[in-house]
Motif scaffolding. Sequence first.
Motif, PDB file in Angstrom:
ATOM      1  N   ALA A  88       0.846  -1.198   0.000  1.00 35.98           N
ATOM      2  CA  ALA A  88       0.000   0.000   0.000  1.00 35.98           C
ATOM      3  C   ALA A  88       0.877   1.242   0.000  1.00 35.98           C
ATOM      4  O   ALA A  88       1.957   1.266   0.604  1.00 35.98           O
ATOM      5  CB  ALA A  88      -0.928   0.000   1.207  1.00 35.98           C
ATOM      6  N   ARG A  89       0.331   2.296  -0.648  1.00 38.46           N
ATOM      7  CA  ARG A  89       1.079   3.548  -0.764  1.00 38.46           C
ATOM      8  C   ARG A  89       0.089   4.698  -0.867  1.00 38.46           C
ATOM      9  O   ARG A  89      -0.996   4.549  -1.450  1.00 38.46           O
ATOM     10  CB  ARG A  89       1.980   3.519  -1.997  1.00 38.46           C
ATOM     11  N   SER A  90       0.479   5.864  -0.356  1.00 39.09           N
ATOM     12  CA  SER A  90      -0.386   7.038  -0.426  1.00 39.09           C
ATOM     13  C   SER A  90       0.385   8.220  -0.997  1.00 39.09           C
ATOM     14  O   SER A  90       1.613   8.276  -0.912  1.00 39.09           O
ATOM     15  CB  SER A  90      -0.931   7.406   0.960  1.00 39.09           C
ATOM     16  N   GLY A  91      -0.359   9.170  -1.554  1.00 39.90           N
ATOM     17  CA  GLY A  91       0.267  10.363  -2.110  1.00 39.90           C
ATOM     18  C   GLY A  91       0.813  11.286  -1.059  1.00 39.90           C
ATOM     19  O   GLY A  91       1.753  12.044  -1.310  1.00 39.90           O
ATOM     20  N   SER A  92       0.259  11.239   0.160  1.00 37.28           N
ATOM     21  CA  SER A  92       0.754  12.107   1.231  1.00 37.28           C
ATOM     22  C   SER A  92       2.092  11.624   1.778  1.00 37.28           C
ATOM     23  O   SER A  92       2.883  12.414   2.288  1.00 37.28           O
ATOM     24  CB  SER A  92      -0.275  12.178   2.365  1.00 37.28           C
ATOM     25  N   LYS A  93       2.347  10.303   1.680  1.00 34.07           N
ATOM     26  CA  LYS A  93       3.630   9.723   2.119  1.00 34.07           C
ATOM     27  C   LYS A  93       4.145   8.785   1.029  1.00 34.07           C
ATOM     28  O   LYS A  93       4.215   7.567   1.209  1.00 34.07           O
ATOM     29  CB  LYS A  93       3.451   8.968   3.433  1.00 34.07           C
ATOM     30  N   PRO A  94       4.527   9.355  -0.106  1.00 33.39           N
ATOM     31  CA  PRO A  94       4.888   8.504  -1.250  1.00 33.39           C
ATOM     32  C   PRO A  94       6.176   7.703  -1.069  1.00 33.39           C
ATOM     33  O   PRO A  94       6.405   6.732  -1.794  1.00 33.39           O
ATOM     34  CB  PRO A  94       5.041   9.513  -2.395  1.00 33.39           C
ATOM     35  N   SER A  95       7.012   8.090  -0.113  1.00 33.04           N
ATOM     36  CA  SER A  95       8.271   7.356   0.089  1.00 33.04           C
ATOM     37  C   SER A  95       8.110   6.195   1.068  1.00 33.04           C
ATOM     38  O   SER A  95       9.074   5.515   1.389  1.00 33.04           O
ATOM     39  CB  SER A  95       9.355   8.307   0.614  1.00 33.04           C
ATOM     40  N   ARG A  96       6.876   5.933   1.494  1.00 34.70           N
ATOM     41  CA  ARG A  96       6.598   4.928   2.530  1.00 34.70           C
ATOM     42  C   ARG A  96       5.658   3.865   1.959  1.00 34.70           C
ATOM     43  O   ARG A  96       4.533   4.158   1.567  1.00 34.70           O
ATOM     44  CB  ARG A  96       5.982   5.631   3.740  1.00 34.70           C
ATOM     45  N   ILE A  97       6.140   2.613   1.921  1.00 32.09           N
ATOM     46  CA  ILE A  97       5.347   1.505   1.397  1.00 32.09           C
ATOM     47  C   ILE A  97       5.009   0.568   2.559  1.00 32.09           C
ATOM     48  O   ILE A  97       5.912   0.089   3.260  1.00 32.09           O
ATOM     49  CB  ILE A  97       6.111   0.712   0.313  1.00 32.09           C
ATOM     50  N   LYS A  98       3.718   0.320   2.734  1.00 32.18           N
ATOM     51  CA  LYS A  98       3.274  -0.597   3.798  1.00 32.18           C
ATOM     52  C   LYS A  98       3.117  -1.994   3.209  1.00 32.18           C
ATOM     53  O   LYS A  98       2.436  -2.176   2.200  1.00 32.18           O
ATOM     54  CB  LYS A  98       1.959  -0.112   4.400  1.00 32.18           C
TER      55      LYS A  98
END
Length: 586
Positions: A88-98
């Motif tokens: 999972a990935r979000s535009g607010s934290k694009p450098s962080r992959i869950k």
Amino acid sequence: MIHSLKSDLASFKTLAFRPGLNVLLAEKSSGANDRQSRNGAGKTSFVELIHFLFGGNARTDSIFRSDALKDASFEMQVDLGGDVISAARSGSKPSRIKIQGATEHWPIPPLLDDDTGDLILSNDNWRTNLGALIFGLSVDPEMRKRFVPTFRSLFSYFVRRQNSGGFVQPTQQSGKQQNWDQQVAISYLLGLDAGIAQEFQEVRAQEKAMAELRRAAKQGDLGRFYGNAADFRTRLAVAQTKARQLRAQVEAFNVVPQYVDMEREATEITRAISALNNDNLIDRELIDQLAMSLDDERPPATDDVERLYAEIGVVLPDSIGRRFEEVARFHEAVVGNRRAHLSSEIEAAEGRIVARDRERADLDRRRGQLMEILRSGGALEHYNRLQEEVGRAEANVETLRQQLEIAERIESTKVQLEIERARLRQSLQNDLHERNGVVEEAIVLFEELSNALYERAGSLTIAATPNGPTFEVTIDSQRSKGINSMQIFCFDMMLATLATRRGLGPGFLIHDSHLFDGVDERQVAKALQLGADQAEAEGFQYIVTMNSDALPDDGFREGFDVRKFVNPTVLTDELESGGLFGVRFV
């Protein structure tokens, strides 16, 4: 393969996929007017979402950082490393992959976030893992040299993007993809030695560096001699000789601190000697005159007076005789005094001459000493100027030496690079010969795929050239529309098939609807049918996005129902909720 896509964005349309062919349709909603276009339904955004979840860059202009989507998290379930995992990935934290799932065997395991309890990877480490698990790329930083194949470059052949110019030509997955990257990526995916293509680019990089060096050198003092080492050697030899001569003068130079004072003193002595000589000349002339006067000084002749009187018969008295004697004695006394005075003047003049000669001799000795010193050395100012000249001459020598080194390096490198190109071309020819089975497999497969679409089969040509490997794709069907698109289709299908056979690749191939723009309906039908057959036979997933009215109704073989491959989630052009994200964004 991709199992599903979902999001915590309430309006997002969850998508589930199955093995083989998947057709994601965009339909025109009931009551839609002519100004409503399915181009905004989310077909291209679906492709962008795949890239976003697979580590693509999320720059400030990315749709996932727009106000409508930046706070939403998007998640996929996908086969990776033999397991089904969730990312999972979000535009607010694009450098962080869950990450969720089995990750113990990953090259870079995710880290536990103590605050959330999630397993987290940075986007860079996520791409490194994807490269290793999907394409077998090295994770060792020392092995990851320049011009090596990268995950993002290889992945983009399996998910081309219209916005990046991915549908222009078969071998180029992006309009900005450089030639070397195409050579390296395709060589790697086909199973050829990508290291040779990499070395070709190293040669080109050195050639570029030499070109930049030539440009930089031309801005200096190379002039028309630039690049000619022989001419530089001549200029350097002349300059070195001049510098040595000047240096020798400096080393032999004797600095006289009071040079100016001594020079002034010598001048004054010269003037003084000249004055003494003039005074001596005057005194010598005076002596000559005095000597002449001395010779002319005589007493009067009294005997002549007495004889005169006797001749005329005049007898003078005795008293007169005595007076003559007295006068004679007086005159003799006067003459004696005069002669004494003249002799004294002569002696004085001669004395002055002797004194001047003595003084002149002393002055001449001093002048000789000064002149000897001045002849053997010079003024400090003169010495400094000479030193400056030596500095300029030696600096010129050093400049010419550097320019000679540059010219020799350029000439030598040019020869070496020509030799290296020839060696690499021979290595490439040997590699194509040694991997003839791989080459034949790719050529035959492309021919079979193109033959399934057209009466006359296309061809894939792989050649070794002085500029590296070339991959040319042709399909001889000039009367067919969209022939370039079908070349891309066959090329991508070939890469996906060969990669799957070698245990590489993401396990899926995705084609945006733009690939089929302008393609004859019969060819679209054949392509979908061929894609379904190839995906099923080789065991990979083929996902296609299309407009509903572009989905062919016929042209398929008997018994092939394309409708059974259509995804149950259908996108529409309804303004607010019909698209993939269920919202409109700028």
